[in-house]
Design an enzyme around this catalytic site. Structure first.
Site, short mmCIF file in Angstrom:
data_model
loop_
_atom_site.label_atom_id
_atom_site.label_comp_id
_atom_site.label_asym_id
_atom_site.label_seq_id
_atom_site.Cartn_x
_atom_site.Cartn_y
_atom_site.Cartn_z
N GLU A 80 24.09 2.33 -9.15
CA GLU A 80 23.41 1.75 -8.01
C GLU A 80 22.77 2.77 -7.06
O GLU A 80 21.75 2.47 -6.43
CB GLU A 80 24.40 0.88 -7.21
CG GLU A 80 24.99 -0.29 -7.96
CD GLU A 80 23.93 -1.32 -8.32
OE1 GLU A 80 22.91 -1.41 -7.61
OE2 GLU A 80 24.12 -2.02 -9.33
N SER A 341 79.21 -28.78 7.60
CA SER A 341 80.25 -27.84 8.02
C SER A 341 79.83 -26.38 7.96
O SER A 341 80.67 -25.49 8.11
CB SER A 341 81.49 -28.03 7.13
OG SER A 341 82.01 -29.33 7.27
#
Length: 769
Positions: A80, A341
């Protein structure tokens, strides 16, 4: 000479004017680089667990700098923008060359765009005109001014299009190759670098043959330019292209959805989840719930916390996220449920720290009225005198309420607040003694964090979902002492207890852990939370609809799943068990009371205690009574004869325990009746009126014509009691016998006196309807 100087000065002034202009425009038209990324949830190794579309319904996954491999960087820059590392955003030579060609040919043959200019075009997509090209050049200069070359390359990698709704190298890498960018091969890298130039015609999965030809062309270009060595190129050329569009990863869905909401601005969320552990536990939970389907139990949740790092390694919010019929998308780890509990260990640890009890301290598990609150045990039975460790290991309710009353509800609530129980913090002013039996709201996450603190010597540190990249240890805040944590662990590690699953296979393969179960009222929630030195695992089983199931219990339904997960996670753990803290010692105590033994304590046992903290009460389970030789009459010092009496030890029973023995016809050694001729008035141990409740209002229906119960508890040795209504004798009855009367409307005084003259008064209000 003068002309050269003039020209040079003019050039310098022009250069500075351009610089000033660029900076001015930069201030007036600031660069905006805030693309909306997809949210990625990664595991502890950085691999993607779950991916979400961004707000524009695009797959734009954020590539971090370390994910841009040298191969990827070289390929992109060569293809690029070969001069990317050298120019300042634009390449003047390339622009001049492209402009010249465009003028000569009369059409646009080359754009001369640098990577920086392409980034600008991706950030600000506009029609390709010469005016927009000038804007693009200016923005490219801005980009170079504010960002480093690596950051610009990173933006490019994150924004390049791949057709459809896929943008960025990472998105393409994950969706087409199921890999992160840093592990892509050269062939795969080259494939991904050529597609952004022609995303419509070079569509992976449908145009693979064409893409393969284009890929190989560029590979040969790389070879000719010497970018990569020949062997690497040859290997890449021989690599097949089998890419297809795959589904985005959707693992750990409950945690992923949660973290996406919590961390909206973070594109890559790095969790502490261990992928294989997560997947296996998800399957264990799913398979287990499928076996419960016939019982009408449809869901479960589980969480695994590493006690050493305080990080969550597995998070399963339901048995099947994609099952809408049973609320699969509900997160059971965050759902507020009744804890049953499961809060009892924190209560007993608090009582240990206050010196109120030790593990062998005796406590009565008998019917008790706590100001109108009359709790029952899970099995509907009462066990008489028991030890604290027995009460906790067997999850008895009455002893827990008694201990909470002595600790005090506000003190216990403060402990829960320090442990970050949010619903309890919010509703603390409304909570009473029922809190310890599940009368509050908690989440599986909160409970698991609490139990992890027992594994960490009483220090609470909220477990984290994000990976900690620091080696710094987190100790947390002390909620209970290391000593009481150890005592709780010793009790919860016992295996001779009723909450062990009724299945030999589970017992045979039971991991060495401390654990506690819980079942909510109505059997809507089953809990089991266990821990060892390395892990804390929390399990919830039930229905998200809140439907109760008769078979649902923490012991038989939740604990087998806990054992399954522990056996997978840490079976035969190499970690050592918890060490005894230095300030925990052992002593002999009386087996009957748990107190320090007296001479009459013939049965003594060993008990843990905390020196300087635990109570040092001497045992008083027996007391000396003067009786006649036939043991038919007892005497006090006031009426003691000068001869014909002997002294003998009798059980020193509390009124509630005497009442329990009497009503259940349990034999016990009774103190003979006191000398009827004695004139002494006793002031201690007056009768305890257990019903009605002092200060209460009672609404009576005229249609039912009901009567009100009178009930009291008295000491061992009391044979008769006298009931008074508004100071008038109502009835004389044997001790511990129930009495009924029909009350009048209004405020009523009720009195109870025993045969030694001791008296108790209460007031109630009766309203007839």
């Amino acid at each position: 000479m003068f002309g050269n100087r003039f020209f040079r000065n003019k050039f310098i002034r022009g250069f500075f004017l351009i610089i000033i202009l660029i900076f001015s425009l930069d201030l007036i038209f600031p660069l905006q680089t805030n693309p909306q990324y997809s949210t990625l949830i990664t595991d502890s190794d950085g691999r993607v667990l779950h991916a979400f579309l961004n707000s524009q319904d695009k797959w734009r996954m954020f590539t971090e700098l370390q994910e841009i491999s040298p191969k990827l960087e070289k390929a992109i820059i060569f293809k690029e923008d070969k001069w990317f590392r050298w120019h300042f955003g634009i390449n003047p030579i390339a622009i001049f060359r492209a402009g010249f060609r465009n003028v000569i040919t009369g059409r646009r043959t080359s754009g001369a765009s640098t990577i920086s200019m392409q980034v600008v075009r991706l950030l600000y997509p506009k029609e390709r005109t010469y005016l927009n090209k000038l804007t693009e050049i200016f923005r490219a200069l801005q980009l170079e001014l504010h960002y480093s070359k690596d950051e610009i390359l990173q933006l490019y990698v994150n924004l390049v299009p791949f057709g459809s709704n896929i943008e960025g190298i990472k998105s393409a890498s994950i969706l087409y190759f199921k890999k992160s960018p840093e592990v892509l091969s050269l062939a795969e890298i080259t494939t991904l670098t050529i597609i952004p130039n022609r995303p419509s015609s070079l569509r992976l999965g449908t145009k693979n043959a064409l893409i393969l030809k284009e890929r190989n062309k560029w590979l040969k270009s790389f070879q000719q330019a010497g970018i990569f060595d020949s062997q690497t190129i040859e290997d890449a050329l021989s690599e097949p292209l089998n890419a297809v569009r795959n589904e985005a990863p959707k693992l750990a869905p409950h945690l992923s959805v949660r973290l996406q909401k919590e961390y909206k601005t973070i594109p890559n969320i790095h969790t502490s989840i261990i992928r294989n552990k997560q997947l296996q536990i998800e399957q264990i939970v799913k398979n287990y719930v499928s076996r419960l389907f016939s019982m009408n139990i449809h869901n479960a949740a589980a969480i695994v916390i590493n006690n050493q790092t305080h990080q969550v390694e597995a998070y399963v919010g339901s048995s099947d996220f994609y099952n809408p019929a049973d609320g699969g998308q509900v997160d059971g780890i965050q759902a507020i449920r009744s804890p049953g509990s499961t809060l009892k260990p924190l209560l007993y640890a608090t009582a240990f720290d206050k010196g109120i009890i030790t593990p062998k301290t005796a406590i009565n598990d008998v019917p008790t009225n706590f100001g109108g609150f009359e709790p029952e045990n899970f099995d509907k039975l009462f066990h008489g005198k028991v030890s604290i460790e027995y009460a906790l290991a067997n999850s008895l309710n009455i002893p827990a309420v008694k201990v909470l009353k002595e600790v005090s509800t506000p003190v216990f609530i403060e402990k829960l607040k320090k442990s970050d129980f949010q619903a309890i913090r919010k509703n603390s002013s409304k909570l009473g003694l029922s809190l310890i039996l599940g009368g509050c709201g908690v989440t599986l996450e909160e409970l698991s964090n609490l139990y992890a603190s027992f594994a960490n010597q009483g220090y609470y540190a909220k477990a984290k979902f994000l990976k900690n990249f620091s080696d710094e240890a987190v100790k947390g805040e002390a909620i209970v002492s290391p000593e009481s944590s150890f005592l709780i662990t010793q009790i919860l590690n016992q295996v001779t207890r009723p909450d062990l699953p009724n299945n030999y296979d589970y017992t045979y393969r039971m991991p060495k852990i401390a654990w506690k179960t819980g079942t909510s009222f109505g059997k809507k929630d089953a809990w089991s939370i266990g821990y060892n030195a390395k892990y804390t695992i929390g399990v919830w089983v039930g229905n998200f609809s809140g439907q109760g199931v008769p078979e649902l219990s923490g012991a038989n339904i939740a604990t087998p799943l806990l054992f399954d997960i522990f056996n997978f996670t840490d079976y035969n753990s190499s970690e050592k068990w918890f060490r005894t803290p230095e300030n925990v010692s052992m002593r002999k105590v009386c087996a009957e009371s748990g107190d320090l033994p007296e001479d009459f304590c013939t049965h003594q046992i060993i008990d843990y205690y905390i020196p300087g903290v635990s109570k040092m009460t001497r045992c008083s389970h027996l007391k000396n009574i003067w009786v006649n030789p036939s043991e038919t009459m007892s005497f006090c010092n006031r009426c003691l004869p000068s001869e014909g009496v002997i002294q003998k030890l009798y059980p020193n029973l509390s009124p509630e325990l005497v009442r329990f023995y009497e009503t259940r016809h349990i034999n016990y050694q009774k103190i003979p009746p006191h000398n009827p001729d004695c004139t002494r008035i006793f002031n201690d141990n007056a009768p305890v009126i257990s019903f009605p409740t002092d200060g209460s209002e009672y609404f009576m229906s005229k249609e039912d014509n009901p009567e009100l119960l009178l009930d009291c508890q008295v000491n061992n040795g009391v044979k008769e009691v006298y009931w008074y209504i508004n100071d008038k004798l109502f009835k004389k009855v044997p001790a511990n016998q129930n009495v009924f009367f029909k009350p009048e409307a209004g405020k009523i005084k009720i009195s109870c006196s025993d045969d030694r003259g001791r008296n108790t008064d209460i007031w109630i209000t009766v309203k007839w309807q």
